[in-house]
Design a protein around this motif. Sequence first.
Motif, PDB file in Angstrom:
ATOM      1  N   THR A 168      49.529 -99.844  69.621  1.00  0.00           N
ATOM      2  CA  THR A 168      50.586-100.677  69.063  1.00  0.00           C
ATOM      3  C   THR A 168      51.241-101.498  70.156  1.00  0.00           C
ATOM      4  O   THR A 168      51.206-101.124  71.335  1.00  0.00           O
ATOM      5  CB  THR A 168      51.649 -99.791  68.369  1.00  0.00           C
ATOM      6  OG1 THR A 168      52.618-100.618  67.736  1.00  0.00           O
ATOM      7  CG2 THR A 168      52.356 -98.899  69.382  1.00  0.00           C
ATOM      8  N   PHE A 218      54.952-103.764  71.055  1.00  0.00           N
ATOM      9  CA  PHE A 218      56.354-103.835  70.669  1.00  0.00           C
ATOM     10  C   PHE A 218      57.061-104.827  71.588  1.00  0.00           C
ATOM     11  O   PHE A 218      56.607-105.117  72.698  1.00  0.00           O
ATOM     12  CB  PHE A 218      57.019-102.458  70.760  1.00  0.00           C
ATOM     13  CG  PHE A 218      56.866-101.790  72.095  1.00  0.00           C
ATOM     14  CD1 PHE A 218      57.834-101.930  73.078  1.00  0.00           C
ATOM     15  CD2 PHE A 218      55.747-101.019  72.385  1.00  0.00           C
ATOM     16  CE1 PHE A 218      57.697-101.325  74.320  1.00  0.00           C
ATOM     17  CE2 PHE A 218      55.598-100.401  73.624  1.00  0.00           C
ATOM     18  CZ  PHE A 218      56.579-100.559  74.593  1.00  0.00           C
ATOM     19  N   SER A 219      58.178-105.339  71.123  1.00  0.00           N
ATOM     20  CA  SER A 219      58.913-106.349  71.870  1.00  0.00           C
ATOM     21  C   SER A 219      59.920-105.691  72.803  1.00  0.00           C
ATOM     22  O   SER A 219      60.701-104.834  72.394  1.00  0.00           O
ATOM     23  CB  SER A 219      59.634-107.300  70.914  1.00  0.00           C
ATOM     24  OG  SER A 219      60.379-108.259  71.626  1.00  0.00           O
ATOM     25  N   SER A 274      59.291-106.005  64.391  1.00  0.00           N
ATOM     26  CA  SER A 274      58.575-104.829  63.903  1.00  0.00           C
ATOM     27  C   SER A 274      57.337-104.600  64.764  1.00  0.00           C
ATOM     28  O   SER A 274      56.576-105.539  65.004  1.00  0.00           O
ATOM     29  CB  SER A 274      58.151-105.029  62.443  1.00  0.00           C
ATOM     30  OG  SER A 274      59.266-105.296  61.619  1.00  0.00           O
ATOM     31  N   PRO A 275      57.111-103.358  65.249  1.00  0.00           N
ATOM     32  CA  PRO A 275      55.901-103.087  66.046  1.00  0.00           C
ATOM     33  C   PRO A 275      54.647-103.473  65.279  1.00  0.00           C
ATOM     34  O   PRO A 275      54.596-103.380  64.048  1.00  0.00           O
ATOM     35  CB  PRO A 275      55.972-101.574  66.286  1.00  0.00           C
ATOM     36  CG  PRO A 275      57.428-101.246  66.152  1.00  0.00           C
ATOM     37  CD  PRO A 275      57.955-102.172  65.084  1.00  0.00           C
ATOM     38  N   LEU A 281      52.702-108.947  65.831  1.00  0.00           N
ATOM     39  CA  LEU A 281      54.099-108.529  65.720  1.00  0.00           C
ATOM     40  C   LEU A 281      54.724-109.198  64.507  1.00  0.00           C
ATOM     41  O   LEU A 281      54.310-110.286  64.095  1.00  0.00           O
ATOM     42  CB  LEU A 281      54.895-108.918  66.977  1.00  0.00           C
ATOM     43  CG  LEU A 281      54.771-108.045  68.219  1.00  0.00           C
ATOM     44  CD1 LEU A 281      55.572-108.654  69.371  1.00  0.00           C
ATOM     45  CD2 LEU A 281      55.245-106.621  67.959  1.00  0.00           C
ATOM     46  N   ARG A 286      56.483-108.239  76.218  1.00  0.00           N
ATOM     47  CA  ARG A 286      55.846-107.358  75.247  1.00  0.00           C
ATOM     48  C   ARG A 286      55.272-106.131  75.933  1.00  0.00           C
ATOM     49  O   ARG A 286      54.640-106.231  76.988  1.00  0.00           O
ATOM     50  CB  ARG A 286      54.744-108.135  74.526  1.00  0.00           C
ATOM     51  CG  ARG A 286      53.872-107.328  73.601  1.00  0.00           C
ATOM     52  CD  ARG A 286      52.768-108.190  73.023  1.00  0.00           C
ATOM     53  NE  ARG A 286      53.250-109.135  72.041  1.00  0.00           N
ATOM     54  CZ  ARG A 286      52.472-109.999  71.406  1.00  0.00           C
ATOM     55  NH1 ARG A 286      51.187-110.043  71.656  1.00  0.00           N
ATOM     56  NH2 ARG A 286      52.977-110.818  70.520  1.00  0.00           N
TER      57      ARG A 286
END
Length: 245
Positions: A41, A43-44, A60-61, A92, A232
């Motif tokens: 995954t 994510f930000s 949202s991941p 994302l 990220r």
Amino acid sequence: MKKVFFLLAAVILCGVANAQYYYYSYTPWDGNKAYSLNVGTDFSIVPRNFGEASHDISVSPGIAASFRYEGDKNISEKLSWGYQVEASYLSLGYGYQTDIEATTTEPAMTQIANVNWWDGQLDLRLSFSYWLNDNIELQLAAGVYSGIVYGISGEKYKVLKGTETEVPESRETLKGGINIFDFDMGVSTLLQCKYFFNENFFVSMSLRDNIGVNFFGDDDLLGEYNGNTGQRGIVMLGVGYKFIK
């Protein structure tokens, strides 16, 4: 005399061949090769910027998958160095709001957008590895990445400020299609741990950090995106096979 000449020529050619082999044997390009498939995954860490008036940005991941190629050469029994080439699919989901000031003909409004964003990305990195024992390898790598292709989908609509009532006929579907060479570029770092079941087969866990750098100024994505690609993080599990030179 001819025999002596041919003998000297043969010695010189052998010497040149040995010298070339000696030189290239210390580069990772003819050293060990590893291939792995990775999923996880992303994510930000720092969200993308959708304009100065945008706020309440949520992320949202998403899904991350990659093919990673590695070349390395031993420096000592415990250390090795090399390079990595990685092709990734990253996605994302973004939600954000943009304020629209009142005019003489329209009241103040808020535009709400929900965007699904995916990237096809290429990373190039130099790597250094340390072997804790015969089975566990720790690896640190750093380099650059570039977005080769991306696409977006989603929707946006407007609501009246204060009442949150949706403005009629303001809902719009976002279909950005596929765009090639979006110039989303930046710094790519990786921390990886591999566990080898034998000399060749391994599993891995890696953490990547992509820091976007806006080399090429403002983009025109959605008419709002100002080129800040954010930062990220990417967590992945992988399985691979290593060919020993």
